[in-house]
Design a protein around this motif. Structure first.
Motif, PDB file in Angstrom:
ATOM      1  N   CYS A  98      66.387  -0.997 -65.407  1.00 57.01           N
ATOM      2  CA  CYS A  98      67.082  -0.565 -64.184  1.00 57.01           C
ATOM      3  C   CYS A  98      68.256   0.374 -64.474  1.00 57.01           C
ATOM      4  O   CYS A  98      68.934   0.819 -63.540  1.00 57.01           O
ATOM      5  CB  CYS A  98      67.580  -1.791 -63.409  1.00 57.01           C
ATOM      6  SG  CYS A  98      66.237  -2.818 -62.793  1.00 57.01           S
ATOM      7  N   SER A 123      63.248   1.848 -63.473  1.00 53.57           N
ATOM      8  CA  SER A 123      63.538   1.436 -62.100  1.00 53.57           C
ATOM      9  C   SER A 123      65.029   1.513 -61.813  1.00 53.57           C
ATOM     10  O   SER A 123      65.668   0.501 -61.510  1.00 53.57           O
ATOM     11  CB  SER A 123      63.020   0.004 -61.911  1.00 53.57           C
ATOM     12  OG  SER A 123      63.219  -0.386 -60.598  1.00 53.57           O
ATOM     13  N   PHE A 139      65.518   0.486 -55.229  1.00 50.18           N
ATOM     14  CA  PHE A 139      64.945   0.693 -56.571  1.00 50.18           C
ATOM     15  C   PHE A 139      64.033   1.917 -56.524  1.00 50.18           C
ATOM     16  O   PHE A 139      63.243   2.071 -55.579  1.00 50.18           O
ATOM     17  CB  PHE A 139      64.141  -0.534 -57.012  1.00 50.18           C
ATOM     18  CG  PHE A 139      65.013  -1.719 -57.331  1.00 50.18           C
ATOM     19  CD1 PHE A 139      65.543  -1.890 -58.611  1.00 50.18           C
ATOM     20  CD2 PHE A 139      65.322  -2.656 -56.354  1.00 50.18           C
ATOM     21  CE1 PHE A 139      66.364  -2.970 -58.902  1.00 50.18           C
ATOM     22  CE2 PHE A 139      66.147  -3.741 -56.643  1.00 50.18           C
ATOM     23  CZ  PHE A 139      66.658  -3.897 -57.915  1.00 50.18           C
ATOM     24  N   VAL A 141      61.214   3.628 -58.665  1.00 44.60           N
ATOM     25  CA  VAL A 141      60.380   3.207 -59.794  1.00 44.60           C
ATOM     26  C   VAL A 141      59.464   4.323 -60.300  1.00 44.60           C
ATOM     27  O   VAL A 141      58.831   5.032 -59.514  1.00 44.60           O
ATOM     28  CB  VAL A 141      59.513   1.985 -59.367  1.00 44.60           C
ATOM     29  CG1 VAL A 141      58.655   1.503 -60.531  1.00 44.60           C
ATOM     30  CG2 VAL A 141      60.406   0.856 -58.842  1.00 44.60           C
ATOM     31  N   HIS A 164      58.090   4.026 -55.057  1.00 40.79           N
ATOM     32  CA  HIS A 164      57.319   4.450 -56.232  1.00 40.79           C
ATOM     33  C   HIS A 164      57.441   5.975 -56.315  1.00 40.79           C
ATOM     34  O   HIS A 164      56.801   6.696 -55.554  1.00 40.79           O
ATOM     35  CB  HIS A 164      55.851   4.016 -56.083  1.00 40.79           C
ATOM     36  CG  HIS A 164      55.088   4.160 -57.356  1.00 40.79           C
ATOM     37  ND1 HIS A 164      53.735   3.931 -57.463  1.00 40.79           N
ATOM     38  CD2 HIS A 164      55.483   4.514 -58.609  1.00 40.79           C
ATOM     39  CE1 HIS A 164      53.347   4.140 -58.707  1.00 40.79           C
ATOM     40  NE2 HIS A 164      54.381   4.496 -59.419  1.00 40.79           N
ATOM     41  N   GLY A 171      61.033   7.932 -61.860  1.00 40.14           N
ATOM     42  CA  GLY A 171      62.084   7.158 -61.179  1.00 40.14           C
ATOM     43  C   GLY A 171      63.448   7.683 -61.621  1.00 40.14           C
ATOM     44  O   GLY A 171      64.350   7.886 -60.803  1.00 40.14           O
TER      45      GLY A 171
END
Ligand code: NAD
Length: 300
Positions: A98, A123, A139, A141, A164, A171
């Motif tokens: 992340c 992400s 998020f 991704v 996505h 991402g």
């Protein structure tokens, strides 16, 4: 219930891990700063004293680290002989990074993980510390459809929007575009508020006017950089905690690096990057990025 290894428990990682614990997951935490990891003990986390211990028995790994060099070291190992976690985890472990890093590092880690039969997604998140605490993060991704769908099921416990963006690394690219714009918007918001104050306007009144006008933006709405305007913003708490100015400088640098590759024009991003470089050089790199407001202020 899944067992999650959570690595990197700073301003963002700590509240994100707390939300997973509150949802009933077993969470094993590790941070180089042992005190940061220990704070999670009261919320029910198992505190690990090494990366190896943290990933032992975990079927999901989440990392929230400062920059690409940290992510490469944690996943792939480093020149000092530390072993990367892709060599420590069991087959079929899902790996979710992340952190905000360069797309090349994300693609490198994704490739090495895939070579070992592991699924990896980049992400990065948007929403700040407040979003991390409230589990309302966005998020962004990058990865295969299959990896996205598995990651989505977990990320939902820490956020409300999961996008996505595309392949591995995409991402990060989308996040870099977002933060290039955020750095520019924050600089502009500081500039406009300071101009109004210099001309005798009340920053609360001016903020309300601009919020209902065409200057409205995320920094003004949720993160006002002028102390005292918004109780919940880092500006009203001595610019703590939050998104450190050194991390914004890193992200604007990632934007300019990406622009070099495609010969894209980013004059506003370059200016914002230079403003943050000056601001950080004046000793403000650990303060929240909205402290750029102080750069504009007359030092009366
Ligand atoms: P932070 O510096 O507060 O936390 C990073 C943590 O990682 C620290 O506790 C550090 O000790 C730990 N760490 C570093 N190297 C490590 C290693 N090898 N092994 C284990 N732990 C290690 O940073 P943050 O504000 O939490 O940000 C993390 C990431 O999220 C950054 O990439 C940042 O750009 C991004 N981000 C931050 C915000 C925000 O508002 N703070 C918002 C969106 C995205």
């Amino acid at each position: 219930m899944s067992t999650i290894a959570f690595i990197g428990l700073g301003n963002m990682g700590s509240p994100m891990a707390q939300n997973l614990l509150a949802s009933g997951f077993n969470v094993q935490v590790f941070d180089l700063d042992i005190e940061a990891a220990k704070q999670l003990q009261t919320f029910g986390a198992q505190v690990a004293s090494s990366l190896e211990e943290a990933v032992d028995g975990a079927n999901i790994v989440i990392t929230m680290l400062p920059a690409g060099e940290h992510v490469r070291a944690v996943y792939l190992g480093d020149l000092h002989g530390s072993v990367g976690l892709i060599h420590l985890v069991a087959e079929n472990t899902l790996l979710i990074d992340c952190s905000t890093i360069d797309p090349e590092s994300a693609r490198l880690v994704a490739n090495e993980a895939n070579n070992r039969g592991l699924m990896f997604v980049d992400s990065p998140v948007s929403g700040g510390v407040a979003g991390a605490k409230a589990a309302t993060l966005t998020f962004i991704v990058g990865g295969t459809d299959q990896a996205f769908s598995k990651a989505n099921a977990i990320l939902r416990y820490m956020g409300k929007n999961v996008f996505h963006a595309g392949r591995a690394g995409d991402g990060q690219m989308a996040k870099i575009c977002n933060n290039l714009m955020l750095g520019i918007l924050m600089s502009g918001t500081c500039e406009a508020l300071n101009l109004g104050i210099d001309h005798g306007l009340d920053p609360k009144v001016l903020s309300n006017i601009m919020l209902q006008s065409s200057g409205r933006n995320w920094a003004l709405e949720l993160y006002n950089p002028c102390p005292g305007v918004m109780d919940s913003s880092p500006a009203s708490n001595h610019y703590q905690p939050g998104f450190m100015s050194k991390l914004m400088l890193k992200d604007l640098g990632l934007g300019l690096d990406a622009a070099l590759q495609t010969h894209s024009s980013t004059p506003m991003g370059a200016l914002a990057r230079n403003l943050y470089a000056f601001h950080n050089a004046n000793g403000n790199e650990e303060l929240d990025f909205s402290s750029l407001f102080e750069f504009y202020k007359h030092q009366r």
